[in-house]
Design an enzyme around this catalytic site. Structure first.
Site, PDB file in Angstrom:
ATOM      1  N   ILE A   1       3.249   2.245   4.523  1.00  0.00           N
ATOM      2  CA  ILE A   1       2.937   2.995   3.301  1.00  0.00           C
ATOM      3  C   ILE A   1       4.168   3.065   2.406  1.00  0.00           C
ATOM      4  O   ILE A   1       4.074   2.925   1.183  1.00  0.00           O
ATOM      5  CB  ILE A   1       2.427   4.417   3.631  1.00  0.00           C
ATOM      6  CG1 ILE A   1       1.289   4.370   4.678  1.00  0.00           C
ATOM      7  CG2 ILE A   1       1.975   5.113   2.363  1.00  0.00           C
ATOM      8  CD1 ILE A   1       0.120   3.518   4.286  1.00  0.00           C
ATOM      9  N   ASP A   2       5.338   3.275   3.002  1.00  0.00           N
ATOM     10  CA  ASP A   2       6.583   3.250   2.232  1.00  0.00           C
ATOM     11  C   ASP A   2       6.760   1.902   1.536  1.00  0.00           C
ATOM     12  O   ASP A   2       7.132   1.830   0.363  1.00  0.00           O
ATOM     13  CB  ASP A   2       7.787   3.481   3.159  1.00  0.00           C
ATOM     14  CG  ASP A   2       8.041   4.953   3.432  1.00  0.00           C
ATOM     15  OD1 ASP A   2       7.181   5.779   3.081  1.00  0.00           O
ATOM     16  OD2 ASP A   2       9.091   5.267   4.003  1.00  0.00           O
ATOM     17  N   ILE A   3       6.503   0.831   2.270  1.00  0.00           N
ATOM     18  CA  ILE A   3       6.700  -0.514   1.722  1.00  0.00           C
ATOM     19  C   ILE A   3       5.695  -0.797   0.605  1.00  0.00           C
ATOM     20  O   ILE A   3       6.039  -1.374  -0.437  1.00  0.00           O
ATOM     21  CB  ILE A   3       6.591  -1.559   2.847  1.00  0.00           C
ATOM     22  CG1 ILE A   3       7.772  -1.403   3.812  1.00  0.00           C
ATOM     23  CG2 ILE A   3       6.570  -2.979   2.275  1.00  0.00           C
ATOM     24  CD1 ILE A   3       7.658  -2.199   5.082  1.00  0.00           C
TER      25      ILE A   3
END
Length: 389
Positions: free
Chosen positions: A169-171
């Site tokens: 999700i961060d990426i």
């Protein structure tokens, strides 16, 4: 050296993975990226996220190395008046800011878009939040995976929900912010005007549900755990064990590919009504996979993969991360410093007339470039620099 963003200066006021990966992408694209770190916390928190195997006193951990190559580091405590003044001086000569703060914190610390753009109206201020500008909840990747359906779908049928082993999700949010910043930069080239752009982890996760979302929204199907199987295609993502114990993944997307697969495996009369098209194969998935597994069990993996590649059936061997890098196929994505690998590239596209740099600077130690920044970029005197020690 990739010089497409040469002359662009970026200030990174972000920690962990999402924001810093945007910074490394811009650094790999030729920009000068200055990582602003808090000396009170000993810099980016991932400097301390070390494996048991990591030894020594270095503040450059393996995790930190994932998204911090090519940057300059300076430690500034924005609550210290002299440090804050130095930060504003950097803002005045920068083009882009990357920030990640909880709701209200940026304004309280006077590092928000409005404050910065009052000193530099053409500045592009890009920020990442957990849940948007109006929600104070802190966003962490594992929680977002749980809250946005990813963890519910991930796992074997009837088994426990598990998070993905990468902070995906961060990426995904980082890619969204890269796109927004680049669009804002194009707009600035046309108009001379800066902008504030923002991305939330929650929105990035939901927008990345792709066909799993439309399976529900358009067809009323609530996605469930299927292991590596695909809800819309068969056999796709299916794992089969060969005679030598190696595992092969098949990703058949067309009837033509399926027919080629059956011929390689020597399965006569397999294009029956039960398996003649994708719809029937999805309906008869369990019987299909059982028959295919019997055929795979008679084959040696390396030989079978060669034959499948020859007829363009999408297939691959299930490999560990160690096996991936031992193969040499990913060598062009390694960031090298001397004889040592220090990380992986974030920017992988090949662009006509622009070369991917063969080398970029390794991840910096905390405050490594303070003297250079204050002397060469801001032109501070020795007395002014002494105030910042």
């Amino acid at each position: 050296m990739n010089e497409i963003l040469k002359g662009v200066r970026v200030l990174e006021l972000a920690n962990v993975l999402a924001g810093p990966s945007v910074g490394q992408f811009l650094a790999e694209s030729g920009a000068q990226v200055i990582k602003i770190e808090n000396p009170a916390t000993r810099g980016d928190v991932t400097r301390s996220w070390k494996l048991n195997k990591e030894e020594g006193e270095t503040d450059v951990s393996a995790y930190f190395s994932a998204v911090n190559s090519g940057k300059l580091s300076v430690a500034l405590d924005v609550q210290n008046p002299d440090h804050y003044a130095a930060l504003i001086d950097l803002v005045k000569v920068s083009d882009i800011v990357i920030a990640s703060y909880k709701m209200g914190d940026a304004e309280k610390l006077r590092v928000d878009a409005a404050t910065f753009r009052s000193h530099n109206p053409s500045l592009i201020y890009g920020k990442i939040s957990g849940y948007g500008d109006q929600n104070s909840k802190v966003g962490y990747d594992a929680i977002l995976q749980a809250e946005t359906g990813f963890m519910f779908m991930n796992g074997e049928p009837g088994g426990k929900s598990v998070k993905m082993p990468v902070a995906l999700i961060d990426i995904l949010a980082a890619h969204q912010l890269k796109e927004a910043i680049l669009l804002a930069y194009i707009h600035r080239l046309k108009t001379g005007k800066g902008a504030e752009v923002s991305v939330s982890l929650f929105d990035a996760a939901i927008s990345s549900l792709a066909n799993q979302a439309t399976n529900y929204l358009l067809a009323g199907h609530n996605p469930k755990k299927m292991g590596s199987e695909h809800p819309n295609i068969a056999p796709y993502g299916s794992i089969f064990t060969c005679q030598d114990g190696a595992k092969i993944v098949i990703a058949v997307g067309t009837d033509k590919q399926f027919e080629a697969l059956t011929k390689v495996l020597g399965l006569s009369n397999f294009m029956s009504e039960k398996f003649s098209n994708n719809s029937t194969r999805v309906k008869n998935r369990e019987q299909l996979n059982a028959l295919l597994q019997n055929a795979f069990a008679k084959e040696e993996a390396s030989v079978l993969l060669t034959r499948l590649d020859a007829v363009h059936v999408p297939s691959g061997k299930l490999q560990s991360v160690q096996e991936v890098f031992a193969s040499g196929k990913a060598d062009h994505l390694l960031i090298e410093s001397g004889l040592k690998t220090v990380g992986l590239r974030n920017f992988i596209a090949k662009m006509d007339k622009y070369e991917i740099p063969s080398h970029i600077a390794p991840p910096p130690s905390l405050n490594q470039h303070a003297n250079y920044l204050f002397t060469k970029i801001l032109g501070y005197s020795e007395e002014e620099k002494k105030k910042l020690e």
